[in-house]
Motif scaffolding. Structure first.
Motif, PDB file in Angstrom:
ATOM      1  N   SER A  69       0.743  -1.181   0.288  1.00  0.00           N
ATOM      2  CA  SER A  69       0.027  -0.003   0.026  1.00  0.00           C
ATOM      3  C   SER A  69       0.818   1.152   0.000  1.00  0.00           C
ATOM      4  O   SER A  69       0.487   2.216  -0.740  1.00  0.00           O
ATOM      5  CB  SER A  69      -0.859  -0.053   1.383  1.00  0.00           C
ATOM      6  OG  SER A  69      -2.017  -0.906   1.143  1.00  0.00           O
ATOM      7  N   MET A  70       1.987   1.459   0.801  1.00  0.00           N
ATOM      8  CA  MET A  70       2.715   2.319   0.865  1.00  0.00           C
ATOM      9  C   MET A  70       3.576   2.695  -0.619  1.00  0.00           C
ATOM     10  O   MET A  70       3.429   3.714  -1.074  1.00  0.00           O
ATOM     11  CB  MET A  70       3.981   2.344   1.875  1.00  0.00           C
ATOM     12  CG  MET A  70       3.409   2.198   3.319  1.00  0.00           C
ATOM     13  SD  MET A  70       5.052   2.036   4.338  1.00  0.00           S
ATOM     14  CE  MET A  70       4.298   1.267   5.707  1.00  0.00           C
ATOM     15  N   VAL A  71       3.814   1.450  -1.239  1.00  0.00           N
ATOM     16  CA  VAL A  71       4.462   1.686  -2.551  1.00  0.00           C
ATOM     17  C   VAL A  71       3.498   2.095  -3.601  1.00  0.00           C
ATOM     18  O   VAL A  71       3.905   2.830  -4.432  1.00  0.00           O
ATOM     19  CB  VAL A  71       5.162   0.223  -2.978  1.00  0.00           C
ATOM     20  CG1 VAL A  71       5.641   0.405  -4.322  1.00  0.00           C
ATOM     21  CG2 VAL A  71       6.264   0.083  -2.097  1.00  0.00           C
ATOM     22  N   ASN A  76       1.390   6.614  -6.788  1.00  0.00           N
ATOM     23  CA  ASN A  76       0.012   7.577  -7.112  1.00  0.00           C
ATOM     24  C   ASN A  76       0.550   8.937  -7.121  1.00  0.00           C
ATOM     25  O   ASN A  76       0.249   9.858  -7.850  1.00  0.00           O
ATOM     26  CB  ASN A  76      -1.200   7.382  -6.323  1.00  0.00           C
ATOM     27  CG  ASN A  76      -1.941   6.121  -6.957  1.00  0.00           C
ATOM     28  OD1 ASN A  76      -2.589   6.529  -7.910  1.00  0.00           O
ATOM     29  ND2 ASN A  76      -1.246   4.739  -6.704  1.00  0.00           N
ATOM     30  N   ILE A  77       1.515   9.397  -6.073  1.00  0.00           N
ATOM     31  CA  ILE A  77       2.062  10.701  -5.860  1.00  0.00           C
ATOM     32  C   ILE A  77       2.793  11.160  -6.866  1.00  0.00           C
ATOM     33  O   ILE A  77       2.763  12.136  -7.474  1.00  0.00           O
ATOM     34  CB  ILE A  77       2.859  10.674  -4.402  1.00  0.00           C
ATOM     35  CG1 ILE A  77       1.929  10.482  -3.341  1.00  0.00           C
ATOM     36  CG2 ILE A  77       3.578  12.057  -4.634  1.00  0.00           C
ATOM     37  CD1 ILE A  77       2.679  10.321  -1.807  1.00  0.00           C
ATOM     38  N   GLN A  78       3.687  10.111  -7.690  1.00  0.00           N
ATOM     39  CA  GLN A  78       4.561  10.407  -8.647  1.00  0.00           C
ATOM     40  C   GLN A  78       3.777  10.687  -9.954  1.00  0.00           C
ATOM     41  O   GLN A  78       3.857  11.605 -10.614  1.00  0.00           O
ATOM     42  CB  GLN A  78       5.673   9.268  -8.724  1.00  0.00           C
ATOM     43  CG  GLN A  78       6.498   9.174  -7.692  1.00  0.00           C
ATOM     44  CD  GLN A  78       7.289  10.332  -7.555  1.00  0.00           C
ATOM     45  OE1 GLN A  78       7.726  10.936  -8.307  1.00  0.00           O
ATOM     46  NE2 GLN A  78       7.327  10.802  -5.965  1.00  0.00           N
ATOM     47  N   ARG A  79       2.819   9.591 -10.282  1.00  0.00           N
ATOM     48  CA  ARG A  79       1.876   9.802 -11.494  1.00  0.00           C
ATOM     49  C   ARG A  79       1.111  10.821 -11.447  1.00  0.00           C
ATOM     50  O   ARG A  79       0.963  11.692 -12.459  1.00  0.00           O
ATOM     51  CB  ARG A  79       1.039   8.492 -11.268  1.00  0.00           C
ATOM     52  CG  ARG A  79      -0.131   8.298 -12.364  1.00  0.00           C
ATOM     53  CD  ARG A  79      -0.823   7.264 -12.134  1.00  0.00           C
ATOM     54  NE  ARG A  79      -1.993   7.570 -10.987  1.00  0.00           N
ATOM     55  CZ  ARG A  79      -3.016   8.107 -10.906  1.00  0.00           C
ATOM     56  NH1 ARG A  79      -3.511   8.745 -11.797  1.00  0.00           N
ATOM     57  NH2 ARG A  79      -3.677   8.054  -9.756  1.00  0.00           N
ATOM     58  N   GLY A  95       3.665  13.391   9.112  1.00  0.00           N
ATOM     59  CA  GLY A  95       5.144  13.099   8.696  1.00  0.00           C
ATOM     60  C   GLY A  95       5.509  13.800   7.459  1.00  0.00           C
ATOM     61  O   GLY A  95       4.902  14.428   6.816  1.00  0.00           O
ATOM     62  N   THR A  96       6.759  13.699   7.063  1.00  0.00           N
ATOM     63  CA  THR A  96       7.328  14.453   5.924  1.00  0.00           C
ATOM     64  C   THR A  96       7.382  13.547   4.790  1.00  0.00           C
ATOM     65  O   THR A  96       7.422  12.483   4.742  1.00  0.00           O
ATOM     66  CB  THR A  96       8.573  15.239   6.198  1.00  0.00           C
ATOM     67  OG1 THR A  96       9.748  14.031   6.403  1.00  0.00           O
ATOM     68  CG2 THR A  96       8.638  16.060   7.463  1.00  0.00           C
ATOM     69  N   SER A 101       9.792   8.771   1.756  1.00  0.00           N
ATOM     70  CA  SER A 101      10.345   8.586   0.670  1.00  0.00           C
ATOM     71  C   SER A 101      11.578   7.443   1.116  1.00  0.00           C
ATOM     72  O   SER A 101      11.659   6.539   0.394  1.00  0.00           O
ATOM     73  CB  SER A 101      11.061   9.463  -0.211  1.00  0.00           C
ATOM     74  OG  SER A 101      10.065  10.487  -0.774  1.00  0.00           O
ATOM     75  N   LYS A 102      12.065   7.857   2.286  1.00  0.00           N
ATOM     76  CA  LYS A 102      13.167   6.632   2.807  1.00  0.00           C
ATOM     77  C   LYS A 102      12.556   5.428   3.168  1.00  0.00           C
ATOM     78  O   LYS A 102      12.890   4.332   2.975  1.00  0.00           O
ATOM     79  CB  LYS A 102      13.770   7.571   3.931  1.00  0.00           C
ATOM     80  CG  LYS A 102      14.802   8.776   3.533  1.00  0.00           C
ATOM     81  CD  LYS A 102      15.438   9.371   4.658  1.00  0.00           C
ATOM     82  CE  LYS A 102      16.152  10.535   4.403  1.00  0.00           C
ATOM     83  NZ  LYS A 102      16.465  11.213   5.560  1.00  0.00           N
ATOM     84  N   ILE A 103      11.324   5.685   3.692  1.00  0.00           N
ATOM     85  CA  ILE A 103      10.536   4.215   4.061  1.00  0.00           C
ATOM     86  C   ILE A 103      10.315   3.401   2.851  1.00  0.00           C
ATOM     87  O   ILE A 103      10.523   2.302   2.949  1.00  0.00           O
ATOM     88  CB  ILE A 103       9.601   4.570   4.996  1.00  0.00           C
ATOM     89  CG1 ILE A 103       9.795   4.995   6.515  1.00  0.00           C
ATOM     90  CG2 ILE A 103       8.524   3.152   4.971  1.00  0.00           C
ATOM     91  CD1 ILE A 103       8.693   5.548   7.092  1.00  0.00           C
ATOM     92  N   VAL A 104       9.849   4.014   1.658  1.00  0.00           N
ATOM     93  CA  VAL A 104       9.781   3.235   0.711  1.00  0.00           C
ATOM     94  C   VAL A 104      10.754   2.767  -0.320  1.00  0.00           C
ATOM     95  O   VAL A 104      10.678   2.421  -1.338  1.00  0.00           O
ATOM     96  CB  VAL A 104       8.246   3.729  -0.167  1.00  0.00           C
ATOM     97  CG1 VAL A 104       7.083   3.686   0.416  1.00  0.00           C
ATOM     98  CG2 VAL A 104       8.559   5.048  -0.527  1.00  0.00           C
TER      99      VAL A 104
END
Length: 109
Positions: A69-71, A76-79, A95-96, A101-104
């Motif tokens: 789900s995170m990925v 979707n944020i990128q798309r 969170g920021t 981004s670091k988590i994914v």
């Protein structure tokens, strides 16, 4: 008197505005969690709101392993080319984007 409830189906960007603030609502594509999941985005504030897709870890806790789900949320944020500064989950703390981004395992460019 009874109130009439109206439902609206959203299958593309939907914008709500009071003339001062704008809230963009997007369907999340490619998600196994729920076929009809939406995210809300405040473009001026650069805030993304989601439920159940990503919640930043509590302060002082280790980062969670990335989930599908995170990925998918990241994709979707990128798309959608959303300029996200903060993630505001329905459950958990703010969170920021850099933290997310670091988590994914992605860099924020």
């Amino acid at each position: 008197p009874q109130r009439r409830v109206e439902f609206e189906t959203i299958n593309q960007k939907y914008v709500l505005s009071d003339g001062v603030r704008t809230l963009d609502i997007y369907p999340v594509e490619g998600l196994a969690h729920a076929a009809d999941m939406l995210v809300a985005y405040l473009p001026k504030e650069k805030i993304l709101v989601n439920a159940d897709l990503y919640s930043p870890p509590a302060q002082g806790q280790p980062a969670p392993a990335p989930t599908a789900s995170m990925v998918t949320l990241y994709q979707n944020i990128q798309r959608l080319k959303l300029d996200v500064a903060q993630h505001v989950p329905i459950h958990g703390r703010v969170g920021t984007m850099d933290e997310f981004s670091k988590i994914v395992g992605k860099r924020s460019d």
